[in-house]
Every structure is written in C-alpha cells, then in structure tokens.
Write an enzyme that holds these catalytic residues in place. Structure first.
Site: not given
Ligand code: ADE
Length: 232
Positions: A12, A78, A172-173, A196
């Site tokens: 990233e 996602g 997730m962050e 995704d």
C-alpha cells in the site's frame, strides 16, 4: 506542514515511496518511518502492519514523535455496497469498529463508554478530495467504512456489518487511525480502493488485486498531496 501518509502493508505504501526523492529512514517503536520533502510538505510515510493495534500505534507515533498535523491513509478494502467494484475508490465520511462488542451490558455494537460508534473524517480534506476527483475526472465515492481485526470472507458477516453500521466498505485499520487522530485533534482522510467483495472469493481476489488497487489508491493520494502542497 507535516503530513502523515499511512498504509497497513508494504504494497500500500510502496507506490508512494517510489515517487519520493531523498527519503530518510527512522526506526521508532519497532517500525520504520520514512521522511521526505514533497514540495512544501514534510512527509512522514509508514506502513503500520495489519490491524487496529498496529495502525493506532503508527498513527500515534507519527503525531507525537514526528509532529504530523494532517493524516492521510491509503490502502485497499472489501466492498459491502453492491455499487462498489474492484478498483473503485472510496473516501470514508465516518468510521466505526464492527468488532467492538459490549452489547452484553446494553450498549450498541461498536460503542464503549466515553467513546463513540462513529468517528467523522475531516470535512475539509473530503472537500479537497472531491475537487481533486473532479479536476482529474476520477470517480471517488464517499461512504461509511467499518474496521475490525478480521479479514472478512463471509457473505453473512459482511451483510451484518452493512446492516448494523450502514457501512459501504470494510477493512482492518481505518477506525483505529480515526480514533487516534480524533483524540489528538489531527484532521484525517481515509482512502481505500476496493480489492474484493468480502465474500467467499475474498481471499483469492485480495491476492489478485492488492497491487493494482493499492496503486489506484496511492495515485489518488498523491494527487491529494499535490493539492495540499498548492493550498499551502
Ligand atoms: N481489506 C481488503 N479486503 C478486506 C476484507 N475482505 N476484510 C478485511 N479487510 C480487508
């Protein structure tokens, strides 16, 4: 102005670092922070490692040790919303923690006492992003991003997160960075490109699209840096 540029994974942050010159490396608290001048901006760049704890540590370190005064996050997510497809860009209007659960004590999902379910992103940075998107003819969606310490690859869990928080995308962050920036009064902007659909194919799609979606997010983030530089 000192601007923090964060990601969670090397993929990233790589496309951002590769465009900077005279980059200096600093090791702090078991992580590497890269500093470089970009126009009038003093950049601090790092990937945190995956998840809420590592990203909170990195955000706090950038602010407290490096003096970051604007925080920009670039990475992948996602999709929850059916309107988001692989490669699409989404800027968070607000973020929540979908895995924070003390409902046993009568509280709503995502809430702990003295906290809040949603943390709002900086409206000025969102406005700047909209202008950058318009000027470059890039489609940038806005929406709610839900964060948790889980890679979601399950239709039912994804639907639950969408319904419970009105979330459009998950990762997730973001919410961890948001909580730190909110507490330390640093305006922040969380940008994600879809890798995704958080469904049963998510693991495969994530691997297939991590690089290309990271690049899309990083390209837009760089345009934001140009706009911030020009606004100085
Ligand atoms: N980041 C990108 N895709 C994700 C997913 N399916 N779950 C959690 N974080 C993600």
């Amino acid at each position: 102005m000192v601007v923090g540029v964060m990601g969670a994974m090397p993929e990233e942050i790589g496309p951002i670092l590769s465009r900077l010159k005279n980059v200096q490396k600093h090791e702090v608290a078991d992580n590497i922070y890269y500093t470089a001048l970009y126009g009038s901006l003093d950049l601090v760049v790092a990937y945190s490692k995956i998840g809420k704890v590592f990203s909170a540590l990195t955000a706090a370190t950038m602010i407290e040790k490096f003096g970051v005064r604007r925080m920009l996050f670039s990475g992948v997510a996602g999709a929850i919303s059916a309107e988001l497809h692989i490669g699409d860009l989404i800027a968070a209007t607000k973020l929540c923690q979908h895995d924070l659960d003390i409902t046993a004590f009568g509280h709503p999902y995502g809430y702990v006492p003295e906290g809040k379910v949603f943390v709002e992103a900086d409206p000025h940075l969102l406005e700047l992003a909209a202008k950058v998107a318009y000027d470059r003819g890039v489609k940038l969606k806005r929406g709610v991003i839900a964060t948790g310490d889980q890679f979601v690859a399950d239709e039912a869990r994804k639907k639950w997160i969408g319904k419970t928080f009105g979330a459009d995308a998950l990762e997730m962050e973001g919410a961890a960075v948001a909580v730190v920036c909110d507490a330390l009064k640093v305006p922040f902007f969380i940008l994600r490109a879809i890798s995704d659909a958080a469904d049963m194919d998510a693991g495969f799609d994530f691997d297939a699209f991590l690089q290309s979606s990271s690049q899309k997010s990083a390209d837009f983030l760089f345009a934001m840096l140009d706009a911030l530089d020009q606004a100085q």
